[in-house]
Design an enzyme around this catalytic site. Structure first.
Site, mmCIF file in Angstrom:
data_model
loop_
_atom_site.group_PDB
_atom_site.id
_atom_site.type_symbol
_atom_site.label_atom_id
_atom_site.label_comp_id
_atom_site.label_asym_id
_atom_site.label_seq_id
_atom_site.Cartn_x
_atom_site.Cartn_y
_atom_site.Cartn_z
ATOM 1 N N GLU A 209 0.882 -1.175 0.000
ATOM 2 C CA GLU A 209 0.000 0.000 0.000
ATOM 3 C C GLU A 209 0.911 1.214 0.000
ATOM 4 O O GLU A 209 1.450 1.600 1.039
ATOM 5 C CB GLU A 209 -0.898 -0.022 1.256
ATOM 6 C CG GLU A 209 -1.879 -1.180 1.292
ATOM 7 C CD GLU A 209 -3.085 -0.955 0.369
ATOM 8 O OE1 GLU A 209 -3.443 0.207 0.112
ATOM 9 O OE2 GLU A 209 -3.661 -1.957 -0.088
ATOM 10 N N CYS A 243 -1.901 9.644 2.482
ATOM 11 C CA CYS A 243 -1.475 9.009 1.221
ATOM 12 C C CYS A 243 -2.402 9.359 0.065
ATOM 13 O O CYS A 243 -1.956 9.451 -1.075
ATOM 14 C CB CYS A 243 -1.388 7.507 1.393
ATOM 15 S SG CYS A 243 -2.908 6.784 1.984
HETATM 16 P P1 NAD Z 1 8.262 4.537 5.028
HETATM 17 O O1 NAD Z 1 8.228 3.722 3.785
HETATM 18 O O2 NAD Z 1 9.448 5.375 5.306
HETATM 19 O O3 NAD Z 1 8.079 3.596 6.326
HETATM 20 C C1 NAD Z 1 7.028 2.694 6.500
HETATM 21 C C2 NAD Z 1 7.447 1.575 7.432
HETATM 22 O O4 NAD Z 1 8.537 0.861 6.867
HETATM 23 C C3 NAD Z 1 7.898 2.014 8.818
HETATM 24 O O5 NAD Z 1 7.368 1.116 9.774
HETATM 25 C C4 NAD Z 1 9.428 1.899 8.753
HETATM 26 O O6 NAD Z 1 10.006 1.562 9.995
HETATM 27 C C5 NAD Z 1 9.637 0.786 7.754
HETATM 28 N N1 NAD Z 1 10.859 0.945 6.958
HETATM 29 C C6 NAD Z 1 11.433 2.116 6.540
HETATM 30 N N2 NAD Z 1 12.534 1.872 5.799
HETATM 31 C C7 NAD Z 1 12.652 0.524 5.731
HETATM 32 C C8 NAD Z 1 13.599 -0.357 5.090
HETATM 33 N N3 NAD Z 1 14.629 0.103 4.377
HETATM 34 N N4 NAD Z 1 13.415 -1.688 5.229
HETATM 35 C C9 NAD Z 1 12.373 -2.169 5.934
HETATM 36 N N5 NAD Z 1 11.465 -1.397 6.564
HETATM 37 C C10 NAD Z 1 11.595 -0.065 6.470
HETATM 38 O O7 NAD Z 1 6.928 5.396 4.964
HETATM 39 P P2 NAD Z 1 6.417 6.523 5.959
HETATM 40 O O8 NAD Z 1 7.308 7.716 5.848
HETATM 41 O O9 NAD Z 1 6.162 5.960 7.306
HETATM 42 O O10 NAD Z 1 4.990 6.844 5.292
HETATM 43 C C11 NAD Z 1 4.846 7.718 4.232
HETATM 44 C C12 NAD Z 1 4.601 7.005 2.914
HETATM 45 O O11 NAD Z 1 3.603 6.014 3.069
HETATM 46 C C13 NAD Z 1 4.058 7.943 1.839
HETATM 47 O O12 NAD Z 1 4.663 7.634 0.605
HETATM 48 C C14 NAD Z 1 2.572 7.609 1.799
HETATM 49 O O13 NAD Z 1 1.939 7.911 0.594
HETATM 50 C C15 NAD Z 1 2.590 6.158 2.075
HETATM 51 N N6 NAD Z 1 1.308 5.744 2.636
HETATM 52 C C16 NAD Z 1 0.508 4.922 1.907
HETATM 53 C C17 NAD Z 1 -0.723 4.558 2.418
HETATM 54 C C18 NAD Z 1 -1.648 3.646 1.676
HETATM 55 O O14 NAD Z 1 -2.566 3.153 2.311
HETATM 56 N N7 NAD Z 1 -1.478 3.411 0.396
HETATM 57 C C19 NAD Z 1 -1.113 5.029 3.661
HETATM 58 C C20 NAD Z 1 -0.274 5.864 4.357
HETATM 59 C C21 NAD Z 1 0.953 6.197 3.846
#
Ligand code: NAD
Length: 455
Positions: A209, A243
């Site tokens: 997602e 998002c």
């Molecule tokens: P992110 O991808 O930085 O982090 C999400 C999760 O992944 C966190 O729990 C983090 O600890 C983990 N993570 C980060 N880097 C990682 C890695 N290298 N390996 C494994 N795990 C890792 O995202 P964010 O900053 O928390 O959220 C923002 C993003 O999420 C935006 O792009 C937004 O559009 C998207 N988002 C999508 C939805 C949806 O439902 N489609 C909902 C909310 C947010």
């Protein structure tokens, strides 16, 4: 490491078959429902601390939807979980065919910080409903909410069934080393790629997602007042850190000035004359995002807002015009309270501009013209969206929520969540009363018969 130990315990517990019992799943959902109600004040307080979320927005966007989802899923779970009889073609005469939904087994859920409660608990509901064991890793950037989720889950479930593991990227990476049966990830497209790469090594199914730049198009004949109010609501909820928030607007040239004037009024109505100090307005999650967003302010002419407060990490609802499509603000998902506005004179031109970009998670079109509505829906790929509104499509449990292309893979909510966490096992129950000879090559004229059947 603790998470390995939990993983082994979950593997053992899953094999007892307990999680597959419908009564156990329903009871778990009921426990979760009453825990959410009990923890409502703590969740609200945590969201205030993490994101300066108002009590109203906390209920509207985080607590309410999870309670609603539990009700919706619990009511239908028995039917969904039953094996489904499907038709059988004539060549398989004598047999009956079924689809048996079965849980994947051990599921890993990794969630982001922007709706830290909703985006952890919504998938959890689907995973429980489908009969899985779950390891849930909330985001480290919403530490207060992460803590509340941990306490709440610990209070109602044994970790051999559902465990919360708090931590940062390293914790997430360590979890990805374990051979889960399914990974459900919500976050950025960039990290989504890492997750998929990792999952590819064990061929683990993934649901991603993700995000992207979700456009809004405002047609020549749109209801301007509603287009302004509904865009303000969807864009500046959680200070744009949503998002499916509108990322940028394409408006018919003739309506731009009147819409901007209306937008200004609506912003004041939602957040007062000084949004920087409004109790209803969200703050930016951390310094890195604050500086990233602040830099975008130089990418155009500020026609609304523009003031910032670095100490409290607040940026006013800000509208930019005169932005180049090549500007940094248009190269990545904004994920903040800045809204670039572009104009067009011909709808096809707007559609062509959007088509040049990655497939967005959402798209919103404001128009009274049904032909144009259909044109936009059918001519552009995107996860989902609304005609004459923003964001509300994610509130309907009958609709799938998910992206396409770089905005995601798979979907969930309602029945789609159940399906997302289930494998559909295909079964043919064959008769032993007779044995159709046509499939055997030694049967006389078998090939001719086969050609008659299939041809
Ligand atoms: P992110 O991808 O930085 O982090 C999400 C999760 O992944 C966190 O729990 C983090 O600890 C983990 N993570 C980060 N880097 C990682 C890695 N290298 N390996 C494994 N795990 C890792 O995202 P964010 O900053 O928390 O959220 C923002 C993003 O999420 C935006 O792009 C937004 O559009 C998207 N988002 C999508 C939805 C949806 O439902 N489609 C909902 C909310 C947010």
């Amino acid at each position: 490491m603790r998470h390995k130990e939990i993983f082994e315990k979950q593997k053992e517990f899953y094999l007892t078959g307990k999680t597959k019992e419908i009564a156990f799943r329903l009871e778990s959902l009921r426990k979760l429902q009453s825990a959410i109600k009990r923890y409502e004040p703590d969740i609200t307080t945590a969201l205030k601390k993490d994101l300066h979320r108002s009590e109203f927005d906390a209920y509207l966007s985080e607590i309410g939807p999870t309670l609603d989802e539990i009700k919706y899923v619990s009511k239908r779970l028995k039917t969904w979980a039953k094996p489904r009889r499907v038709p059988t073609p004539q060549v398989l005469m004598g047999s009956k065919s079924y689809v048996y939904p079965e849980p994947y087994g051990l599921t890993l859920i990794i969630s982001p910080w922007n709706y830290p409660f909703n985006l952890a608990v919504m998938p959890l509901i689907g995973a429980i409903a489908a009969g899985n064991c779950v390891t849930l890793k909330p985001s480290e950037w919403a530490p207060h909410t992460s803590q509340v989720i941990m306490q709440m889950i610990k209070g109602i479930f044994e970790e051999e069934y559902i465990a919360v593991i708090e931590g940062d990227v390293e914790t997430s990476k360590a979890l990805l080393d374990l051979p889960f049966d399914h990974i459900f990830f919500t976050g950025s497209a960039q990290v989504g790629k890492t997750i998929m790469e990792k999952a590819a090594q064990t061929l683990t199914p993934v649901t991603l997602e993700l995000g992207g730049k979700s456009p809004v198009i405002i047609d020549k004949d749109a209801n301007i007042e509603l287009a302004a109010r509904r865009i303000v609501w969807g864009k500046w909820l959680n200070a744009g850190q949503t998002c499916v928030a509108p990322d940028y607007v394409l408006i018919h040239e003739e309506r731009k000035d009147v819409w901007l004037a209306q937008l200004k009024q609506e912003i004041a109505r939602f957040y007062g004359t000084d949004p920087l100090t409004s109790e209803n307005y969200g703050h930016i999650v951390n310094e890195r995002h604050f500086s990233r967003l602040e830099a975008f302010l130089a990418d155009g002419e500020i026609v609304i807002g523009g003031k910032t407060d670095a100490q409290r990490r607040v940026i006013e609802p800000t509208v930019l015009t005169g932005v180049s499509w090549e500007a940094p603000v248009m190269q990545e998902e904004i994920f903040g309270p800045i809204l670039p506005v572009f104009t067009y004179t011909d709808l096809d031109e707007a559609i062509a501009e959007i088509r040049k970009k990655e497939k967005p998670l959402a798209l919103y079109f404001f128009s009274e013209n049904e032909q144009n509505q259909e044109k936009v829906i059918r001519s552009l790929p995107f996860g989902g969206g609304c005609i004459n509104d923003t964001i509300v499509h994610i509130g309907n449990p009958h609709l799938p929520f998910g992206g396409v292309g770089t905005s995601g893979l798979g979907n969930y909510h309602g029945k789609y969540s159940f399906d997302c966490f289930s494998h559909e096992k295909a079964i043919v129950k064959q008769t032993t009363q007779f044995d159709m000879p046509l499939r055997y090559s030694f049967t006389k004229n078998a090939l001719n018969w086969l050609k008659k059947f299939y041809g």
